[in-house]
Design a protein around this motif. Structure first.
Motif, PDB file in Angstrom:
ATOM      1  N   MET A   1       0.830  -1.210   0.000  1.00 11.21           N
ATOM      2  CA  MET A   1       0.000   0.000   0.000  1.00 11.21           C
ATOM      3  C   MET A   1       0.862   1.257   0.000  1.00 11.21           C
ATOM      4  O   MET A   1       0.578   2.219  -0.722  1.00 11.21           O
ATOM      5  CB  MET A   1      -0.943  -0.002   1.206  1.00 11.21           C
ATOM      6  CG  MET A   1      -2.085  -0.995   1.103  1.00 11.21           C
ATOM      7  SD  MET A   1      -3.378  -0.688   2.341  1.00 11.21           S
ATOM      8  CE  MET A   1      -2.501  -1.083   3.852  1.00 11.21           C
ATOM      9  N   LYS A   2       1.912   1.246   0.806  1.00 13.86           N
ATOM     10  CA  LYS A   2       2.798   2.403   0.865  1.00 13.86           C
ATOM     11  C   LYS A   2       3.403   2.695  -0.502  1.00 13.86           C
ATOM     12  O   LYS A   2       3.505   3.857  -0.910  1.00 13.86           O
ATOM     13  CB  LYS A   2       3.911   2.166   1.883  1.00 13.86           C
ATOM     14  CG  LYS A   2       3.449   2.139   3.330  1.00 13.86           C
ATOM     15  CD  LYS A   2       4.602   1.771   4.265  1.00 13.86           C
ATOM     16  CE  LYS A   2       4.118   1.564   5.686  1.00 13.86           C
ATOM     17  NZ  LYS A   2       5.225   1.136   6.595  1.00 13.86           N
ATOM     18  N   SER A   3       3.785   1.649  -1.208  1.00 16.90           N
ATOM     19  CA  SER A   3       4.419   1.831  -2.513  1.00 16.90           C
ATOM     20  C   SER A   3       3.464   2.435  -3.532  1.00 16.90           C
ATOM     21  O   SER A   3       3.891   3.091  -4.481  1.00 16.90           O
ATOM     22  CB  SER A   3       4.959   0.496  -3.030  1.00 16.90           C
ATOM     23  OG  SER A   3       3.905  -0.387  -3.415  1.00 16.90           O
ATOM     24  N   LYS A   4       2.182   2.220  -3.349  1.00 15.74           N
ATOM     25  CA  LYS A   4       1.196   2.720  -4.303  1.00 15.74           C
ATOM     26  C   LYS A   4       0.624   4.082  -3.925  1.00 15.74           C
ATOM     27  O   LYS A   4       0.182   4.840  -4.801  1.00 15.74           O
ATOM     28  CB  LYS A   4       0.039   1.720  -4.423  1.00 15.74           C
ATOM     29  CG  LYS A   4       0.434   0.346  -4.924  1.00 15.74           C
ATOM     30  CD  LYS A   4       1.062   0.414  -6.307  1.00 15.74           C
ATOM     31  CE  LYS A   4       1.431  -0.973  -6.804  1.00 15.74           C
ATOM     32  NZ  LYS A   4       2.108  -0.931  -8.125  1.00 15.74           N
ATOM     33  N   LEU A   5       0.604   4.394  -2.625  1.00 11.11           N
ATOM     34  CA  LEU A   5      -0.146   5.569  -2.185  1.00 11.11           C
ATOM     35  C   LEU A   5       0.701   6.711  -1.632  1.00 11.11           C
ATOM     36  O   LEU A   5       0.405   7.878  -1.882  1.00 11.11           O
ATOM     37  CB  LEU A   5      -1.175   5.150  -1.120  1.00 11.11           C
ATOM     38  CG  LEU A   5      -2.263   4.181  -1.575  1.00 11.11           C
ATOM     39  CD1 LEU A   5      -3.098   3.733  -0.393  1.00 11.11           C
ATOM     40  CD2 LEU A   5      -3.133   4.818  -2.637  1.00 11.11           C
ATOM     41  N   ILE A   6       1.722   6.398  -0.856  1.00 13.18           N
ATOM     42  CA  ILE A   6       2.442   7.446  -0.135  1.00 13.18           C
ATOM     43  C   ILE A   6       3.173   8.398  -1.071  1.00 13.18           C
ATOM     44  O   ILE A   6       3.293   9.595  -0.795  1.00 13.18           O
ATOM     45  CB  ILE A   6       3.431   6.826   0.882  1.00 13.18           C
ATOM     46  CG1 ILE A   6       2.663   5.999   1.918  1.00 13.18           C
ATOM     47  CG2 ILE A   6       4.240   7.912   1.579  1.00 13.18           C
ATOM     48  CD1 ILE A   6       1.595   6.771   2.664  1.00 13.18           C
ATOM     49  N   SER A   7       3.632   7.913  -2.207  1.00 11.63           N
ATOM     50  CA  SER A   7       4.388   8.761  -3.135  1.00 11.63           C
ATOM     51  C   SER A   7       3.506   9.656  -3.996  1.00 11.63           C
ATOM     52  O   SER A   7       4.002  10.515  -4.725  1.00 11.63           O
ATOM     53  CB  SER A   7       5.263   7.887  -4.041  1.00 11.63           C
ATOM     54  OG  SER A   7       4.456   7.029  -4.835  1.00 11.63           O
ATOM     55  N   LEU A   8       2.179   9.480  -3.917  1.00 14.72           N
ATOM     56  CA  LEU A   8       1.276  10.340  -4.698  1.00 14.72           C
ATOM     57  C   LEU A   8       1.372  11.784  -4.234  1.00 14.72           C
ATOM     58  O   LEU A   8       1.631  12.060  -3.070  1.00 14.72           O
ATOM     59  CB  LEU A   8      -0.172   9.863  -4.535  1.00 14.72           C
ATOM     60  CG  LEU A   8      -0.544   8.481  -5.082  1.00 14.72           C
ATOM     61  CD1 LEU A   8      -1.996   8.153  -4.721  1.00 14.72           C
ATOM     62  CD2 LEU A   8      -0.340   8.406  -6.577  1.00 14.72           C
ATOM     63  N   SER A   9       1.156  12.704  -5.154  1.00 13.90           N
ATOM     64  CA  SER A   9       1.112  14.114  -4.777  1.00 13.90           C
ATOM     65  C   SER A   9      -0.120  14.367  -3.927  1.00 13.90           C
ATOM     66  O   SER A   9      -1.068  13.571  -3.939  1.00 13.90           O
ATOM     67  CB  SER A   9       1.061  14.997  -6.025  1.00 13.90           C
ATOM     68  OG  SER A   9      -0.182  14.816  -6.708  1.00 13.90           O
ATOM     69  N   GLN A  10      -0.151  15.476  -3.209  1.00 17.04           N
ATOM     70  CA  GLN A  10      -1.325  15.777  -2.397  1.00 17.04           C
ATOM     71  C   GLN A  10      -2.565  15.904  -3.275  1.00 17.04           C
ATOM     72  O   GLN A  10      -3.654  15.462  -2.904  1.00 17.04           O
ATOM     73  CB  GLN A  10      -1.139  17.056  -1.579  1.00 17.04           C
ATOM     74  CG  GLN A  10      -2.376  17.389  -0.731  1.00 17.04           C
ATOM     75  CD  GLN A  10      -2.194  18.586   0.174  1.00 17.04           C
ATOM     76  OE1 GLN A  10      -1.083  19.018   0.406  1.00 17.04           O
ATOM     77  NE2 GLN A  10      -3.298  19.102   0.673  1.00 17.04           N
ATOM     78  N   GLU A  11      -2.394  16.512  -4.447  1.00 19.85           N
ATOM     79  CA  GLU A  11      -3.534  16.668  -5.357  1.00 19.85           C
ATOM     80  C   GLU A  11      -4.091  15.307  -5.771  1.00 19.85           C
ATOM     81  O   GLU A  11      -5.307  15.091  -5.776  1.00 19.85           O
ATOM     82  CB  GLU A  11      -3.123  17.452  -6.595  1.00 19.85           C
ATOM     83  CG  GLU A  11      -4.259  17.670  -7.584  1.00 19.85           C
ATOM     84  CD  GLU A  11      -3.837  18.440  -8.817  1.00 19.85           C
ATOM     85  OE1 GLU A  11      -4.692  18.672  -9.690  1.00 19.85           O
ATOM     86  OE2 GLU A  11      -2.648  18.807  -8.909  1.00 19.85           O
ATOM     87  N   ASP A  12      -3.191  14.379  -6.102  1.00 13.04           N
ATOM     88  CA  ASP A  12      -3.640  13.047  -6.500  1.00 13.04           C
ATOM     89  C   ASP A  12      -4.275  12.303  -5.336  1.00 13.04           C
ATOM     90  O   ASP A  12      -5.244  11.550  -5.515  1.00 13.04           O
ATOM     91  CB  ASP A  12      -2.474  12.239  -7.062  1.00 13.04           C
ATOM     92  CG  ASP A  12      -2.052  12.699  -8.452  1.00 13.04           C
ATOM     93  OD1 ASP A  12      -2.858  13.367  -9.120  1.00 13.04           O
ATOM     94  OD2 ASP A  12      -0.913  12.393  -8.865  1.00 13.04           O
TER      95      ASP A  12
END
Length: 210
Positions: A116-127
């Motif tokens: 989950m971290k690999s898919k979500l944490i790196s997203l921009s705040q907007e995303d």
């Protein structure tokens, strides 16, 4: 199956509610439980839901809801608010809940947590905000269908000023944003739209079987 389709055909976006009628607590609990059980991506439910009955607050919300009468006349106003940003705490809270509920060691869940971290944490705040907002619509769909099952009317609503809702509900301090709302209650006999035939695309237009 036929009953479920009949329920969907029965429901419509109610434009005028009977302000004299209120939803019984048992029925409200059923609708809210169905909403709580809604699917969400990864099971994270990155939102909070406000059930509003306070007449003074609803009177303040009506002008910033395009003046729509449903806001004050329906039995309940439901506001879905998505998380505008999140970090690993959202994922860890979920994993801890899984651990408690299923009696599973956190060590066993670490691989899923890393995924989950690999898919979500790196997203921009907007995303992240776009993604969490999408999740609220999954819950909204369940609410509408559960209400229809009980022959309780509902109206999904995007016609409101999110920023004004955020201010009146104190959402910014909670890291939330009002995404979509629904009013639930009982249709007024004066609501002419209840007699309109439901308009949807035909099966041939909407579906492609490959």
């Amino acid at each position: 199956m036929n009953s479920y389709i009949a329920d969907l055909n029965w429901r419509y976006a109610t434009k005028k509610f009977d302000a004299s009628k209120s939803i019984a607590m048992e029925d409200l609990d059923f609708i809210l439980e169905a909403t709580r059980l809604s699917t969400s991506s990864y099971g994270l439910q990155p939102y909070h839901i406000f059930v509003i009955t306070d007449p003074k607050l609803r009177t303040k919300l009506q002008p910033v809801s395009w003046g729509q009468s449903q806001i004050v006349d329906a039995s309940h106003l439901i506001v879905f608010a998505n998380k505008v940003n999140f970090g690993e705490e959202l994922l860890m809270d979920y994993l801890e809940n899984v651990s408690r509920t299923r009696n599973i060691s956190m060590d066993v869940l670490s691989g899923y947590g890393d995924f989950m971290k690999s898919k979500l944490i790196s997203l921009s705040q907007e995303d992240k905000e776009v993604w969490t907002a999408k999740q609220t619509y999954l819950a909204l769909g369940n609410l509408l269908n559960a209400a229809a099952f009980l022959k309780i009317d509902a109206c999904p609503m995007e016609g409101f000023e999110s920023e004004a809702y955020n201010d009146l509900l104190g959402l910014k301090a909670k890291g939330l944003n009002a995404t979509v709302a629904a009013t639930i209650g009982y249709r007024s006999a004066e609501d002419e739209t209840q007699a309109y035939k439901k308009v949807r695309q035909s099966k041939e237009q909407l579906f492609t079987h490959i």
